[in-house]
Design an enzyme around this catalytic site. Structure first.
Site, PDB file in Angstrom:
ATOM      1  N   GLU A  63       0.839  -1.178  -0.253  1.00 62.19           N
ATOM      2  CA  GLU A  63       0.069  -0.478   0.264  1.00 62.19           C
ATOM      3  C   GLU A  63       0.707   1.684   0.140  1.00 62.19           C
ATOM      4  O   GLU A  63       1.766   1.342   0.766  1.00 62.19           O
ATOM      5  CB  GLU A  63      -1.360  -0.267   1.506  1.00 62.19           C
ATOM      6  CG  GLU A  63      -1.683   1.317   1.128  1.00 62.19           C
ATOM      7  CD  GLU A  63      -2.645   0.654   2.564  1.00 62.19           C
ATOM      8  OE1 GLU A  63      -3.218   0.394   2.430  1.00 62.19           O
ATOM      9  OE2 GLU A  63      -3.191   2.449   3.126  1.00 62.19           O
ATOM     10  N   THR A  95      -3.911   4.508  -1.960  1.00 60.14           N
ATOM     11  CA  THR A  95      -4.950   5.159  -0.588  1.00 60.14           C
ATOM     12  C   THR A  95      -5.641   6.896  -1.446  1.00 60.14           C
ATOM     13  O   THR A  95      -5.116   7.299  -2.566  1.00 60.14           O
ATOM     14  CB  THR A  95      -4.284   6.055   0.690  1.00 60.14           C
ATOM     15  OG1 THR A  95      -3.614   6.753   0.718  1.00 60.14           O
ATOM     16  CG2 THR A  95      -3.535   5.041   1.018  1.00 60.14           C
ATOM     17  N   TYR A 118     -11.153  -5.014  10.504  1.00 59.37           N
ATOM     18  CA  TYR A 118     -10.391  -4.664  11.778  1.00 59.37           C
ATOM     19  C   TYR A 118     -10.557  -5.602  12.435  1.00 59.37           C
ATOM     20  O   TYR A 118     -11.539  -6.243  13.308  1.00 59.37           O
ATOM     21  CB  TYR A 118     -11.636  -4.132  11.843  1.00 59.37           C
ATOM     22  CG  TYR A 118     -11.380  -2.349  10.708  1.00 59.37           C
ATOM     23  CD1 TYR A 118     -10.552  -1.242  10.907  1.00 59.37           C
ATOM     24  CD2 TYR A 118     -12.948  -1.930   9.911  1.00 59.37           C
ATOM     25  CE1 TYR A 118     -10.833  -0.478  10.336  1.00 59.37           C
ATOM     26  CE2 TYR A 118     -12.730  -1.326   9.366  1.00 59.37           C
ATOM     27  CZ  TYR A 118     -12.244  -0.755   9.398  1.00 59.37           C
ATOM     28  OH  TYR A 118     -11.898   1.168   8.169  1.00 59.37           O
ATOM     29  N   HIS A 169     -13.622  -1.957  14.535  1.00 55.26           N
ATOM     30  CA  HIS A 169     -13.307  -1.224  13.923  1.00 55.26           C
ATOM     31  C   HIS A 169     -14.031   0.151  15.218  1.00 55.26           C
ATOM     32  O   HIS A 169     -14.860  -0.456  16.011  1.00 55.26           O
ATOM     33  CB  HIS A 169     -14.690  -1.208  12.931  1.00 55.26           C
ATOM     34  CG  HIS A 169     -14.825   1.096  12.419  1.00 55.26           C
ATOM     35  ND1 HIS A 169     -15.725   1.903  12.894  1.00 55.26           N
ATOM     36  CD2 HIS A 169     -13.827   1.062  11.867  1.00 55.26           C
ATOM     37  CE1 HIS A 169     -15.360   2.763  12.332  1.00 55.26           C
ATOM     38  NE2 HIS A 169     -14.464   2.510  11.117  1.00 55.26           N
TER      39      HIS A 169
HETATM   40  P1  FAD Z   1     -17.864   0.763   7.741  1.00 59.14           P
HETATM   41  O1  FAD Z   1     -17.472  -0.790   6.552  1.00 59.14           O
HETATM   42  O2  FAD Z   1     -18.855   1.034   6.555  1.00 59.14           O
HETATM   43  O3  FAD Z   1     -17.263   1.092   8.574  1.00 59.14           O
HETATM   44  C1  FAD Z   1     -18.038   2.260   9.709  1.00 59.14           C
HETATM   45  C2  FAD Z   1     -18.267   1.019  10.982  1.00 59.14           C
HETATM   46  O4  FAD Z   1     -19.943   1.085  10.265  1.00 59.14           O
HETATM   47  C3  FAD Z   1     -17.661  -0.030  11.925  1.00 59.14           C
HETATM   48  O5  FAD Z   1     -18.328   1.066  12.398  1.00 59.14           O
HETATM   49  C4  FAD Z   1     -18.862  -1.380  10.800  1.00 59.14           C
HETATM   50  O6  FAD Z   1     -19.255  -2.195  12.400  1.00 59.14           O
HETATM   51  C5  FAD Z   1     -19.981  -0.296  11.237  1.00 59.14           C
HETATM   52  N1  FAD Z   1     -21.371  -0.891   9.580  1.00 59.14           N
HETATM   53  C6  FAD Z   1     -20.629  -1.381   7.994  1.00 59.14           C
HETATM   54  N2  FAD Z   1     -21.544  -1.622   7.100  1.00 59.14           N
HETATM   55  C7  FAD Z   1     -22.948  -1.054   8.130  1.00 59.14           C
HETATM   56  C8  FAD Z   1     -24.254  -1.152   8.164  1.00 59.14           C
HETATM   57  N3  FAD Z   1     -24.312  -1.926   6.829  1.00 59.14           N
HETATM   58  N4  FAD Z   1     -24.899  -0.947   8.945  1.00 59.14           N
HETATM   59  C9  FAD Z   1     -24.580  -0.338  10.590  1.00 59.14           C
HETATM   60  N5  FAD Z   1     -22.806  -0.597  10.618  1.00 59.14           N
HETATM   61  C10 FAD Z   1     -22.415  -0.634   9.882  1.00 59.14           C
HETATM   62  N6  FAD Z   1      -9.281   5.801   4.797  1.00 59.14           N
HETATM   63  C11 FAD Z   1      -9.393   6.796   3.815  1.00 59.14           C
HETATM   64  O7  FAD Z   1      -9.520   7.687   3.960  1.00 59.14           O
HETATM   65  N7  FAD Z   1      -8.330   6.942   3.102  1.00 59.14           N
HETATM   66  C12 FAD Z   1      -7.870   5.231   2.506  1.00 59.14           C
HETATM   67  O8  FAD Z   1      -7.140   5.203   1.382  1.00 59.14           O
HETATM   68  C13 FAD Z   1      -8.255   4.154   3.365  1.00 59.14           C
HETATM   69  N8  FAD Z   1      -7.651   2.803   3.293  1.00 59.14           N
HETATM   70  C14 FAD Z   1      -8.006   2.911   3.921  1.00 59.14           C
HETATM   71  C15 FAD Z   1      -7.254   0.406   3.786  1.00 59.14           C
HETATM   72  C16 FAD Z   1      -7.973  -0.403   5.062  1.00 59.14           C
HETATM   73  C17 FAD Z   1      -7.386  -1.405   4.858  1.00 59.14           C
HETATM   74  C18 FAD Z   1      -8.530  -0.102   6.373  1.00 59.14           C
HETATM   75  C19 FAD Z   1      -7.900  -1.344   7.151  1.00 59.14           C
HETATM   76  C20 FAD Z   1      -8.649   1.434   6.393  1.00 59.14           C
HETATM   77  C21 FAD Z   1      -8.702   2.400   5.090  1.00 59.14           C
HETATM   78  N9  FAD Z   1      -8.780   3.680   5.911  1.00 59.14           N
HETATM   79  C22 FAD Z   1      -8.757   4.246   4.800  1.00 59.14           C
HETATM   80  C23 FAD Z   1      -9.835   4.022   7.131  1.00 59.14           C
HETATM   81  C24 FAD Z   1     -11.257   3.910   7.092  1.00 59.14           C
HETATM   82  O9  FAD Z   1     -11.500   4.758   5.872  1.00 59.14           O
HETATM   83  C25 FAD Z   1     -11.701   3.759   8.402  1.00 59.14           C
HETATM   84  O10 FAD Z   1     -11.332   3.111   9.069  1.00 59.14           O
HETATM   85  C26 FAD Z   1     -13.508   4.269   8.221  1.00 59.14           C
HETATM   86  O11 FAD Z   1     -13.253   4.942   9.435  1.00 59.14           O
HETATM   87  C27 FAD Z   1     -14.007   2.960   8.100  1.00 59.14           C
HETATM   88  O12 FAD Z   1     -14.481   2.722   6.899  1.00 59.14           O
HETATM   89  P2  FAD Z   1     -15.182   1.635   6.175  1.00 59.14           P
HETATM   90  O13 FAD Z   1     -14.807   1.156   4.992  1.00 59.14           O
HETATM   91  O14 FAD Z   1     -14.027   0.499   7.178  1.00 59.14           O
HETATM   92  O15 FAD Z   1     -16.228   1.655   7.074  1.00 59.14           O
END
Ligand code: FAD
Length: 286
Positions: A17, A48, A144, A148
């Protein structure tokens, strides 16, 4: 090429990454970084993306394009959705298509009081199903192992992860962790929940003092005693910390590969020497 297919062909998928440098002057250095990274022949390199309103996001696509067309490695573009409307995601989609990019890591993005949230996408799963409906992208999701930070507990978080996979996520890439046992417990919970897509383990070699401080305050990952001991002993000796941090990351990777992990995703922090040293340490294992 769809990255998901690589997981069917290889025992352990190796990925890196990188992030687009903030300064335009540093963007020139990305070529030197990519040159070294691509020589290691990773299965893919992910780039990213800012959580919203960032002009740096055009650089994400520019760098992904370079990775694909100049270096012949498959890129994966991170795409966040919390601060975008469907029409804006459609615009990104068009640019990705024009650039021949086929792999997206669909993310919600972190909440930021300085960035306005829009209403079209609440979770990464909403973006996942939206992109999958368009038909021609391989879509990954974040996961996570140590829950998360916004989730009440691991059961809720795993249920939400299942929604992401049901929405079409083809594989998952994990948040960084330092304790492999946390990752193995997470894998078990995923299996029980019926999450059956490949999961790459996110590994960040900690090789300098500012990284240690960031890890402790921000990421919420458990720091095992073995890790803490190394950091405490070498935090003021840059060269020793570099060697010790790399050795720790390599030992984590070896244990993961021996345990049959689907993939290793190295958070390179744009440091090609770190990536090269890790790859040297595992060259006969993958
Ligand atoms: P989600 O999957 O939407 O989850 C976020 C929260 O909502 C969690 O607590 C989950 O339990 C809850 N949730 C999920 N789906 C639902 C649902 N359907 N109903 C109710 N609750 C739900 N951030 C950046 O800004 N840019 C990047 O390039 C970037 N790259 C990343 C790469 C990796 C490998 C990782 C692990 C993280 C990265 N992040 C990045 C950080 C990420 O954007 C944050 O961790 C963010 O807070 C959550 O993103 P997510 O896509 O996991 O969200």
């Amino acid at each position: 090429m769809h990255i998901a297919d690589t997981y069917n062909k290889k025992d352990t998928v190796l990925s890196f990454e990188i992030f687009p440098p903030k300064k335009d002057s540093a963007l020139k250095n990305i070529d030197a970084t990519l040159e070294v990274l691509c020589k290691e022949n990773p299965d893919f390199i992910s780039v990213t993306f800012g959580a919203g309103g960032s002009s740096n996001n055009n650089k994400t696509i520019e760098i992904a394009n370079k990775i694909k067309n100049q270096y012949g490695i498959e890129p994966m573009v991170h795409l966040t959705c919390l601060s975008y409307e469907k029409s804006e995601i459609d615009d990104f989609y068009k640019v990705l298509k024009e650039n021949n990019i086929e792999n997206i890591l669909a993310l919600r993005g972190d909440r930021n009081p300085n960035v306005e949230e829009k209403n079209d996408f609440k979770h990464a799963s909403d973006l996942t199903s939206y992109i999958k409906a368009k038909g021609d992208f391989c879509v990954a999701g974040a996961c996570y192992p140590e829950v998360h930070p916004e989730a009440d507990n691991s059961i809720v978080d795993i249920r939400n992860l299942k929604k992401k996979v049901d929405a079409g996520a083809d594989f998952l890439v994990s948040q960084l962790f330092f304790n492999n046992d946390e990752f193995y417990r997470f894998q078990e919970k995923c299996a029980i929940a019926g999450i059956d897509v490949p999961i790459s383990a996110g590994i960040m070699p900690v090789t300098n003092k500012s990284q240690i401080e960031r890890m402790v305050t921000m990421c919420g990952a458990t720091l095992p005693d073995r890790f803490k001991k190394i950091m405490e002993k070498y935090q003021d000796n840059q060269e020793a910390l570099f060697d010790a941090g790399l050795a720790y990351a390599i030992s984590q990777v070896i244990d993961l590969i021996a345990s049959g992990v689907d993939g290793i995703h190295l958070y390179t922090m744009n440091n090609p020497v770190v990536a090269r040293r890790i790859c040297d340490g595992i060259k006969n294992l993958i």
